[in-house]
Design an enzyme around this catalytic site. Structure first.
Site, PDB file in Angstrom:
ATOM      1  N   PRO A   1       0.795  -1.239   0.000  1.00 55.45           N
ATOM      2  CA  PRO A   1       0.000   0.000   0.000  1.00 55.45           C
ATOM      3  C   PRO A   1       0.822   1.281   0.000  1.00 55.45           C
ATOM      4  O   PRO A   1       0.450   2.251  -0.662  1.00 55.45           O
ATOM      5  CB  PRO A   1      -0.834  -0.124   1.275  1.00 55.45           C
ATOM      6  CG  PRO A   1      -0.901  -1.588   1.559  1.00 55.45           C
ATOM      7  CD  PRO A   1       0.397  -2.154   1.094  1.00 55.45           C
TER       8      PRO A   1
ATOM      9  N   LYS B   1     -10.385 -14.548  -7.585  1.00 54.52           N
ATOM     10  CA  LYS B   1     -11.052 -13.366  -8.139  1.00 54.52           C
ATOM     11  C   LYS B   1     -12.183 -12.908  -7.234  1.00 54.52           C
ATOM     12  O   LYS B   1     -12.392 -11.701  -7.035  1.00 54.52           O
ATOM     13  CB  LYS B   1     -11.577 -13.662  -9.544  1.00 54.52           C
ATOM     14  CG  LYS B   1     -10.509 -13.764 -10.612  1.00 54.52           C
ATOM     15  CD  LYS B   1      -9.720 -12.473 -10.798  1.00 54.52           C
ATOM     16  CE  LYS B   1     -10.543 -11.383 -11.443  1.00 54.52           C
ATOM     17  NZ  LYS B   1      -9.722 -10.155 -11.715  1.00 54.52           N
TER      18      LYS B   1
ATOM     19  N   TYR C   1      -8.814 -20.036  -9.593  1.00 55.83           N
ATOM     20  CA  TYR C   1      -8.948 -18.744 -10.265  1.00 55.83           C
ATOM     21  C   TYR C   1     -10.210 -18.023  -9.805  1.00 55.83           C
ATOM     22  O   TYR C   1     -10.164 -16.856  -9.388  1.00 55.83           O
ATOM     23  CB  TYR C   1      -8.958 -18.921 -11.780  1.00 55.83           C
ATOM     24  CG  TYR C   1      -9.279 -17.640 -12.525  1.00 55.83           C
ATOM     25  CD1 TYR C   1      -8.390 -16.576 -12.519  1.00 55.83           C
ATOM     26  CD2 TYR C   1     -10.487 -17.483 -13.208  1.00 55.83           C
ATOM     27  CE1 TYR C   1      -8.682 -15.395 -13.180  1.00 55.83           C
ATOM     28  CE2 TYR C   1     -10.785 -16.311 -13.878  1.00 55.83           C
ATOM     29  CZ  TYR C   1      -9.885 -15.270 -13.861  1.00 55.83           C
ATOM     30  OH  TYR C   1     -10.189 -14.099 -14.508  1.00 55.83           O
TER      31      TYR C   1
ATOM     32  N   ASN D   1      -4.568 -11.688  -7.752  1.00 59.53           N
ATOM     33  CA  ASN D   1      -6.003 -11.434  -7.652  1.00 59.53           C
ATOM     34  C   ASN D   1      -6.487 -11.044  -6.255  1.00 59.53           C
ATOM     35  O   ASN D   1      -7.625 -10.588  -6.111  1.00 59.53           O
ATOM     36  CB  ASN D   1      -6.773 -12.671  -8.119  1.00 59.53           C
ATOM     37  CG  ASN D   1      -6.462 -13.025  -9.555  1.00 59.53           C
ATOM     38  OD1 ASN D   1      -6.123 -12.165 -10.356  1.00 59.53           O
ATOM     39  ND2 ASN D   1      -6.547 -14.298  -9.890  1.00 59.53           N
TER      40      ASN D   1
END
Length: 300
Positions: free
Chosen positions: A51, A138, A134, A84
């Site tokens: 960040p 996500k 995946y 992701n």
């Protein structure tokens, strides 16, 4: 308007980049590698930077909107989690630290839904049931954006269904089918693919880019997740047949195997796109045959 576009070198990101420039938006691109076709590019790995470093980039650029087209589509669980989950997490944390946070448009995936409600179009409020790493990663990234939205970040996730058009990656059905058709034409052979029973919602890649711009420039949608698809259900068999037709090829289509496990786990999927149409004034405009003609022209 100034936009920071992350992932501009990817399949979707490149189309978003071109559409944003055509719309007169001042675009700064960012990605893990140098060399994006941009007047100004920043090398930035969201997951590795954290960040604070992402915040320094945001402070230097001062974007009105951030369009995040980055992410991982393949690899082991660590790679998928980094691309992701960790990446979006660092981005939303940095945005929330801004005095006046930029709007975020984040690309999600229809893989987050998994097996949907039978043969009904899937809505954004359908409980997600991702079937593989995946889709799971996500969905986790989407949840982070939704949490940031509750904390005051103006953000929306566009759940993109199955993009098709020039540049379609080889791991997607359209990209794989186009490559196999080219081989079949050159070798005077049949097109040989796995089972083609699965039904999907295929949406033109430029229609996806238009949806990203609509979400970036219009009013902030009330709903935090919006489906981006064609709103039509098309079988893999029909897609391949249409590709053969637009190519003008005289070849047979042979289904040599059972298809991918992921296709078997999610046999039917179609987007309900009414929320995106209402919230963004966007709707898909490109017929599937036109998308496939563009793909074939590019590979051949």
């Amino acid at each position: 308007m100034r936009a920071l576009l992350i992932g501009a070198s990817g399949y979707l990101g490149a189309r978003v980049h071109g559409a944003a420039l055509a719309a007169g938006i001042d675009v700064v691109t960012a990605g893990r590698r140098p060399g994006a076709a941009s007047g100004r590019h920043v090398v930035l790995d969201l997951a590795a930077s954290g960040p604070a470093a992402v915040g320094a980039v945001l402070a230097d650029i001062g974007p009105d909107v951030v369009m995040n087209c980055s992410g991982a589509t393949s690899g082991d669980l660590a790679a998928l989690s980094a691309g992701n989950i960790d990446g979006p997490g660092a981005l939303v944390a940095a945005l929330l630290r801004m005095r006046s946070p930029a709007r975020l448009v984040h690309l999600g995936s229809a893989a987050e839904y998994g097996r949907g409600p039978g043969r009904a179009p899937v809505r954004e409020d359908e409980p997600p049931r991702p079937v593989g790493p995946y889709g799971v990663t996500k969905l986790a990234g989407t949840r982070l954006v939704e949490l940031a939205r509750t904390a005051g970040l103006p953000a929306v996730v566009l759940r993109v269904f199955n993009p098709v058009g020039p540049g379609a990656p080889a791991h997607t059905l359209p990209g794989r089918a186009a490559s196999e058709l080219l081989r079949a034409v050159r070798e005077n052979d049949a097109v040989r693919l796995g089972g083609l029973d699965a039904v999907r919602d295929f949406v033109d890649v430029d229609d996806v880019a238009a949806a990203v711009l609509a979400a970036a420039t219009g009013p902030v949608p009330v709903r935090g997740v919006l489906n981006v698809g064609s709103g039509a259900a098309v079988s893999a068999r029909e897609l391949v047949g249409t590709l053969v037709d637009v190519a003008g090829a005289r070849v047979r289509i042979v289904e040599d195997g059972g298809g991918s496990a992921r296709s078997a786990d999610v046999p039917w999927q179609q987007a309900d796109i009414s929320a995106a149409v209402t919230a963004c004034g966007w709707r898909p405009r490109t017929p599937l045959a036109v998308s496939l003609a563009g793909l074939w022209q590019q590979v051949s």
